[in-house]
Design a protein around this motif. Structure first.
Motif, PDB file in Angstrom:
ATOM      1  N   VAL A 157       0.941  -1.284   0.057  1.00 46.77           N
ATOM      2  CA  VAL A 157      -0.023   0.072  -0.116  1.00 46.77           C
ATOM      3  C   VAL A 157       1.053   1.135  -0.090  1.00 46.77           C
ATOM      4  N   ASN A 158       1.816   1.348   1.069  1.00 47.09           N
ATOM      5  CA  ASN A 158       2.950   2.350   1.059  1.00 47.09           C
ATOM      6  C   ASN A 158       4.297   1.948   0.923  1.00 47.09           C
ATOM      7  N   ASP A 170       6.318  -2.955   2.340  1.00 49.11           N
ATOM      8  CA  ASP A 170       5.265  -2.243   2.833  1.00 49.11           C
ATOM      9  C   ASP A 170       5.611  -1.405   4.060  1.00 49.11           C
ATOM     10  N   GLU A 171       5.183  -0.038   4.391  1.00 46.03           N
ATOM     11  CA  GLU A 171       5.583   0.674   5.567  1.00 46.03           C
ATOM     12  C   GLU A 171       5.244   0.077   6.746  1.00 46.03           C
ATOM     13  N   VAL A 172       4.128  -0.218   6.807  1.00 52.00           N
ATOM     14  CA  VAL A 172       3.255  -0.443   8.167  1.00 52.00           C
ATOM     15  C   VAL A 172       3.899  -2.227   8.460  1.00 52.00           C
ATOM     16  N   ARG A 213       2.683   4.847  -6.786  1.00 52.55           N
ATOM     17  CA  ARG A 213       1.841   5.342  -8.031  1.00 52.55           C
ATOM     18  C   ARG A 213       1.578   4.341  -9.343  1.00 52.55           C
ATOM     19  N   LYS A 214       2.737   3.439  -9.406  1.00 51.60           N
ATOM     20  CA  LYS A 214       2.578   2.247 -10.369  1.00 51.60           C
ATOM     21  C   LYS A 214       1.489   1.243  -9.652  1.00 51.60           C
ATOM     22  N   ILE A 215       1.549   1.230  -8.307  1.00 54.56           N
ATOM     23  CA  ILE A 215       0.817   0.092  -7.796  1.00 54.56           C
ATOM     24  C   ILE A 215      -0.699   0.728  -7.926  1.00 54.56           C
TER      25      ILE A 215
END
Length: 225
Positions: A157-158, A170-172, A213-215
Motif C-alpha cells: 500500500v505504502n 510495505d511501510e506498516v 503510483r505504479k501500484i
C-alpha cells in the motif's frame, strides 16, 4: 493544567503531524505528474519549497512534543505547585532548543529526500523510455514482482525502499517488524531471502512514491478489466 489535558493536546498534535505527512505525499504526487508530462519546471521547485516548509513544521512538532514530555516527566517528581509553571517552562525550553536548529538539517528529512528522489527517478525514467523501446511483458512482470511485500506477501500500500540494500517493503509491515525486534532487544534482518542486511532501521527507509503510483495505476487497470 492537568497532565491528562497535556496528553490530549499531544495526541491532537500527532494527528496534525499525520495530516502534514499526507499533504507532503499529495504535493509529491502532483510534482510527479508535472515531471512526467512537462519535465522539470519552476512549479516543481516551488513545490519543493512547500515540502521544506512542511518538514520544518513537522520538526517543530517533534521538538515541542519532546520538550513537553520531558518537562511533564520531571514535574511528576516535583511539588504540586510546580504544575503552575509548566507552560512557561515548556515555552522557555522549546525556544532555547529551537534556536539551535539549522535549516540545513531539513535536507535530510525523510519526506524531503523522498520528494527529490522521486522527481529524479521520474525524470531519469522518462529519458530512458524515450531513448529505447521497452518490452511490455517483461516490464509488467517485473512491476508485479516489485508490488509484493516480502513480509505480507500481498500487494504493498505504502512501499518504502531500504537505502542500504535497495529492497522494498510495505511501510506498516516493516516498521512493525523493526519495533517488534527492538522490543526483544534484537536487530531486524531484511526479510528478503538471501539479503545480507542484518540491521534494518527506520532511518534507512525512504518512501517510494513512484512505485506507489505504479501500484495504484495497476489497481485501477485491474478494476477496469
Amino acid at each position: 493544567m492537568s497532565l491528562s489535558a497535556v496528553h490530549g493536546t499531544l495526541s491532537s498534535l500527532k494527528s496534525c503531524q499525520t495530516d502534514i505527512g499526507t499533504g507532503m505525499d499529495i504535493v509529491t504526487d502532483v510534482a510527479l505528474d508535472l515531471a512526467e508530462t512537462q519535465g522539470m519546471t519552476p512549479d516543481i521547485q516551488e513545490m519543493e519549497a512547500m515540502i521544506l516548509e512542511c518538514a520544518k513544521l513537522d520538526r517543530e512538532i517533534n521538538l515541542f512534543v519532546d520538550v513537553v514530555q520531558q518537562v511533564t516527566s520531571e514535574a511528576t517528581t516535583q511539588p504540586p505547585e510546580a504544575m503552575f509553571n509548566l507552560s512557561a517552562t515548556v515555552k522557555e525550553q522549546f525556544e532555547e532548543r529551537a534556536a539551535r536548529l539549522s535549516d540545513a538539517e531539513l535536507q535530510n528529512h525523510q519526506k524531503v529526500l523522498a520528494f527529490r528522489d522521486s522527481i529524479k527517478n521520474s525524470l531519469n525514467q522518462a529519458n530512458q523510455e524515450s531513448a529505447e523501446e521497452l518490452d511490455e511483458d517483461i516490464a509488467v512482470t517485473q512491476s508485479q514482482v516489485n508490488f509484493t511485500c516480502p513480509l505480507t506477501q500481498v500487494e504493498m500500500v505504502n512501499p518504502v525502499k531500504n537505502k542500504k540494500c535497495n529492497h522494498h517493503y510495505d511501510e506498516v509491515a516493516i516498521v512493525g517488524l523493526i519495533k517488534a525486534r527492538h522490543s526483544q532487544q534484537k536487530k531486524c534482518r531484511c526479510p528478503v531471502v538471501g539479503c545480507g542486511n542484518t540491521d534494518v532501521k527506520e532511518s534507512d527507509l525512504m518512501a517510494d512514491q513512484i512505485l506507489r503510483r505504479k501500484i495504484q495505476s495497476h489497481k485501477r487497470q485491474n478494476n477496469r478489466t
